[in-house]
Design a protein around this motif. Structure first.
Motif, mmCIF file in Angstrom:
data_model
loop_
_atom_site.group_PDB
_atom_site.id
_atom_site.type_symbol
_atom_site.label_atom_id
_atom_site.label_comp_id
_atom_site.label_asym_id
_atom_site.label_seq_id
_atom_site.Cartn_x
_atom_site.Cartn_y
_atom_site.Cartn_z
ATOM 1 N N ASN A 66 0.239 11.336 60.806
ATOM 2 C CA ASN A 66 0.270 12.622 61.000
ATOM 3 C C ASN A 66 -0.700 13.215 61.929
ATOM 4 O OD1 ASN A 66 2.642 13.226 59.421
ATOM 5 N ND2 ASN A 66 1.244 13.093 57.471
ATOM 6 N N ILE A 67 -0.372 13.456 63.157
ATOM 7 C CA ILE A 67 -1.387 13.661 64.362
ATOM 8 C C ILE A 67 -0.717 14.439 65.462
ATOM 9 C CG2 ILE A 67 -1.462 11.443 65.598
ATOM 10 C CD1 ILE A 67 -4.313 11.926 65.929
ATOM 11 N N THR A 68 -1.341 15.394 66.111
ATOM 12 C CA THR A 68 -0.727 16.006 67.213
ATOM 13 C C THR A 68 -1.823 15.936 68.364
ATOM 14 O OG1 THR A 68 0.663 17.727 65.858
ATOM 15 C CG2 THR A 68 0.187 18.382 68.139
ATOM 16 N N TYR A 69 -1.469 15.698 69.392
ATOM 17 C CA TYR A 69 -2.179 15.496 70.485
ATOM 18 C C TYR A 69 -1.778 16.827 71.570
ATOM 19 C CZ TYR A 69 -2.792 10.714 69.527
ATOM 20 O OH TYR A 69 -3.043 9.604 68.680
ATOM 21 N N THR A 70 -3.038 17.208 72.089
ATOM 22 C CA THR A 70 -2.758 18.257 72.715
ATOM 23 C C THR A 70 -3.275 17.964 74.232
ATOM 24 O OG1 THR A 70 -3.005 20.098 71.157
ATOM 25 C CG2 THR A 70 -3.519 20.690 73.306
ATOM 26 N N TYR A 71 -2.807 18.215 75.395
ATOM 27 C CA TYR A 71 -3.234 18.063 76.611
ATOM 28 C C TYR A 71 -3.326 19.240 77.422
ATOM 29 C CZ TYR A 71 -1.922 13.351 74.866
ATOM 30 O OH TYR A 71 -1.637 12.062 74.348
ATOM 31 N N ARG A 146 -5.366 18.072 93.050
ATOM 32 C CA ARG A 146 -5.837 17.271 92.005
ATOM 33 C C ARG A 146 -6.336 18.085 90.923
ATOM 34 N NH1 ARG A 146 -9.228 11.965 93.382
ATOM 35 N NH2 ARG A 146 -7.133 11.798 93.977
ATOM 36 N N TYR A 147 -5.738 17.534 89.613
ATOM 37 C CA TYR A 147 -6.040 18.100 88.449
ATOM 38 C C TYR A 147 -6.526 17.296 87.373
ATOM 39 C CZ TYR A 147 -2.758 21.536 90.180
ATOM 40 O OH TYR A 147 -2.129 22.669 91.098
ATOM 41 N N LYS A 148 -7.148 17.707 86.290
ATOM 42 C CA LYS A 148 -7.794 16.779 85.037
ATOM 43 C C LYS A 148 -6.895 17.105 83.944
ATOM 44 C CE LYS A 148 -11.863 15.686 82.878
ATOM 45 N NZ LYS A 148 -13.437 15.967 82.641
ATOM 46 N N ILE A 149 -6.543 16.004 83.210
ATOM 47 C CA ILE A 149 -5.780 15.977 82.083
ATOM 48 C C ILE A 149 -6.741 15.425 80.899
ATOM 49 C CG2 ILE A 149 -3.718 15.437 80.706
ATOM 50 C CD1 ILE A 149 -3.036 16.930 83.331
ATOM 51 N N THR A 150 -6.859 16.365 80.079
ATOM 52 C CA THR A 150 -7.805 16.111 78.836
ATOM 53 C C THR A 150 -6.955 16.207 77.445
ATOM 54 O OG1 THR A 150 -9.715 16.810 80.181
ATOM 55 C CG2 THR A 150 -9.944 16.762 77.562
ATOM 56 N N GLU A 151 -7.452 15.123 76.712
ATOM 57 C CA GLU A 151 -6.773 14.947 75.543
ATOM 58 C C GLU A 151 -7.310 15.321 74.159
ATOM 59 O OE1 GLU A 151 -4.272 11.222 74.025
ATOM 60 O OE2 GLU A 151 -6.171 10.879 73.182
ATOM 61 N N THR A 152 -7.106 16.260 73.360
ATOM 62 C CA THR A 152 -7.647 16.578 72.324
ATOM 63 C C THR A 152 -6.603 16.350 70.990
ATOM 64 O OG1 THR A 152 -7.057 18.718 72.400
ATOM 65 C CG2 THR A 152 -9.461 18.155 73.083
ATOM 66 N N THR A 153 -7.054 16.383 69.845
ATOM 67 C CA THR A 153 -6.132 15.994 68.727
ATOM 68 C C THR A 153 -6.639 17.030 67.441
ATOM 69 O OG1 THR A 153 -8.064 14.376 67.667
ATOM 70 C CG2 THR A 153 -6.280 13.566 69.117
ATOM 71 N N SER A 154 -5.497 17.102 66.792
ATOM 72 C CA SER A 154 -5.252 18.030 65.601
ATOM 73 C C SER A 154 -6.235 17.540 64.472
ATOM 74 C CB SER A 154 -3.944 18.295 65.069
ATOM 75 O OG SER A 154 -3.594 17.007 64.544
ATOM 76 N N VAL A 155 -6.276 16.311 64.322
ATOM 77 C CA VAL A 155 -7.362 15.694 63.345
ATOM 78 C C VAL A 155 -8.277 14.529 63.899
ATOM 79 C CG1 VAL A 155 -5.948 16.451 61.196
ATOM 80 C CG2 VAL A 155 -5.745 14.247 62.348
ATOM 81 N N GLY A 156 -9.000 14.047 63.399
ATOM 82 C CA GLY A 156 -9.843 13.075 63.871
ATOM 83 C C GLY A 156 -9.049 11.639 63.524
ATOM 84 N N LYS A 157 -8.807 10.972 64.886
ATOM 85 C CA LYS A 157 -8.070 9.781 64.604
ATOM 86 C C LYS A 157 -8.394 8.766 63.588
ATOM 87 C CE LYS A 157 -7.139 9.931 69.637
ATOM 88 N NZ LYS A 157 -7.297 8.899 70.971
ATOM 89 N N ALA A 158 -9.693 8.597 63.199
ATOM 90 C CA ALA A 158 -9.747 7.721 62.328
ATOM 91 C C ALA A 158 -9.532 8.102 60.827
ATOM 92 C CB ALA A 158 -11.614 7.452 62.305
ATOM 93 N N THR A 159 -9.368 9.556 60.674
ATOM 94 C CA THR A 159 -9.049 9.968 59.435
ATOM 95 C C THR A 159 -7.569 9.688 58.958
ATOM 96 O OG1 THR A 159 -8.332 12.227 60.159
ATOM 97 C CG2 THR A 159 -10.577 11.803 59.673
ATOM 98 N N VAL A 160 -6.832 9.459 59.795
ATOM 99 C CA VAL A 160 -5.309 8.813 59.720
ATOM 100 C C VAL A 160 -5.054 7.606 59.915
ATOM 101 C CG1 VAL A 160 -4.357 11.210 60.048
ATOM 102 C CG2 VAL A 160 -4.724 9.785 62.173
ATOM 103 N N GLY A 161 -6.333 6.597 60.292
ATOM 104 C CA GLY A 161 -6.090 5.400 60.357
ATOM 105 C C GLY A 161 -5.843 4.926 61.877
ATOM 106 N N ILE A 162 -5.826 5.705 62.774
ATOM 107 C CA ILE A 162 -5.742 5.354 64.167
ATOM 108 C C ILE A 162 -7.045 4.867 64.494
ATOM 109 C CG2 ILE A 162 -5.092 6.263 66.672
ATOM 110 C CD1 ILE A 162 -3.426 8.075 65.135
ATOM 111 N N THR A 163 -7.073 3.750 65.524
ATOM 112 C CA THR A 163 -8.223 3.195 66.219
ATOM 113 C C THR A 163 -7.988 3.213 67.829
ATOM 114 O OG1 THR A 163 -7.439 1.017 65.993
ATOM 115 C CG2 THR A 163 -8.821 1.585 64.248
#
Length: 418
Positions: A66-71, A146-163
């Motif tokens: 369970n994770i949502t990525y925002t760009y 040119r543009y920059k795309i930055t990724e953020t997440t709704s929760v810490g990746k490690a908290t849901v088991g993502i590495t």
């Protein structure tokens, strides 16, 4: 003369079409195998791939974390970046125009109400796309922006088991290509890459050759098949199998022995994902529920269930690194010998010992789910030896002895009468 003018017009139109085709090809010519949606823009729509690698030793389908990525998109000002295509045409990269971006953020969601195929070697992936829309009328002139795309997440990746695989970066850079078409500006292509704001890109087919290895479809696995994932998020899960054997002449194969499972979450994991449950025979697990995917249970530190002879409990999709142990309770009036092992009839997890009526067995040795974990529990109650037979069967023996004495007496009486 009239025909010459018509022919000239046709030739001129063809030259314009070919010129436009060459411009588009300048964007597409160096696309990598990862750039499945990273090159041609349709109606100003740009899709950035977000890929996740799913790993499981059994290669089974597992639920997503369970994770949502925002760009988030922002304009950058390159100081001296250029783009050179295979025809040695060079363009200077300009600062992005934020007014042209219809949306400044886009999201990609993974959820445990969906499943993805996993593999043992890291070749199974799931891709979703973050879409940005551009309004070409907001650009003032043709060019490369040119543009920059930055990724953020709704929760810490490690908290849901993502590495994060090695070399992972939360940033990507986006070059939007704008040209004139019949006098109007249009977005006709884009290049996404992993680098920096001043990155220059030169076609490998240009004079002197260039390097386009930084080009990408987005946040995708850049490793070769069979290699450890690179530059991508990885979700590793493993499975737990519990099986039961009840044996012996006096054992009750239909008795449901209660078991208690204890889990210790992997370092940093605080989530309670849905874990798929498969019950074999008469196995049970308290707290299971059904959804559109199937039967599951919420991951917790403690779970309880029952097993009888030939039954099993399978838990699929547990975050890798989780530790597990279990205890069985003897809910019968008899004393059973109990052992547990990683193989049928083994005892390497719990040495065989007598568990009295109403008592609990010892805890199995804790195992870490870095691969599939199997626990085989064996309960044994053999026939009691003659030394102790009176203690258990005395009433029946007295009845049997009396019957035999009556039989002998009756036969003697019959013989005397004859």
């Amino acid at each position: 003369m009239k025909y010459i003018k018509k022919i000239s017009s046709i030739v001129l139109a063809l030259m314009m079409v070919l010129a436009m085709g060459t411009s588009v090809f300048a964007v597409q010519s160096d696309s990598t195998t990862n750039s499945d949606k990273g090159i041609e823009a349709k109606d100003g729509k740009i899709s950035i791939a977000k890929q996740m690698v799913f790993i499981n030793a059994e290669g089974t389908d597992v639920r997503e974390p369970n994770i949502t990525y925002t760009y988030t998109i922002s304009a950058v000002t390159p100081t001296s970046a250029t783009i050179t295509d295979k025809n040695d045409i060079t363009g200077t990269v300009k600062k992005g125009v934020m007014e042209a971006a219809t949306n400044e953020t886009a999201t990609v969601a993974f959820a445990d109400t969906k499943t993805s195929a996993a593999s043992a070697n890291g070749t199974s992936t799931a891709s979703k796309y973050a879409d940005f829309q551009f309004d070409a009328t907001k650009f003032t002139a043709p060019g490369i922006y040119r543009y920059k795309i930055t990724e953020t997440t709704s929760v810490g990746k490690a908290t849901v088991g993502i590495t994060e695989a090695p070399t992972y970066s939360a940033d990507r850079y986006l070059d939007v290509y704008v040209q004139r078409n019949n006098g109007a500006l249009e977005v006709y292509g884009y290049v996404l890459y992993d680098g920096d704001a001043d990155q220059s890109i030169k076609s490998k087919n240009a004079t002197g050759g260039g390097d386009v290895s930084m080009k990408s479809a987005g946040y995708v696995n850049t490793a070769a098949d069979g290699s450890d994932p690179e530059n991508v998020d990885v979700y590793k899960t493993q499975n737990l199998h519990i099986a039961k054997t009840t044996t012996g002449a006096l054992a009750d194969p239909d008795n449901d022995f209660p078991i208690a499972l204890t889990f210790t979450a992997a370092d940093g994991v605080t989530a309670t994902p849905k874990i798929d449950v498969v019950l074999g025979g008469n196995g049970t697990l308290t707290g299971t529920a059904d959804d559109t995917v199937g039967t599951h249970i919420a991951f917790a530190a403690s779970m309880a269930g029952t097993v009888d002879n030939g039954s099993s409990i399978d838990l699929k999709g547990i975050p890798e690194g989780t530790k597990v142990s279990l205890v069985e309770t003897n809910n019968t009036p008899d004393s059973y010998k109990v052992k547990a092992g990683t193989a049928a009839n083994g005892a390497d997890l719990l040495a065989e010992a007598i568990v009295a009526a109403g008592a609990a067995s010892g805890s199995t040795a804790e195992q870490t789910l870095n691969a599939k974990v199997e626990v085989y529990i064996t309960n044994t109650l053999n026939a009691i030896s003659p030394t102790n037979v009176v203690m258990r069967f005395a009433p029946y023996l007295f009845i049997l002895g009396g019957a035999m004495m009556l039989l002998v007496a009756s036969r003697r009486r019959k013989s005397d009468q004859e």
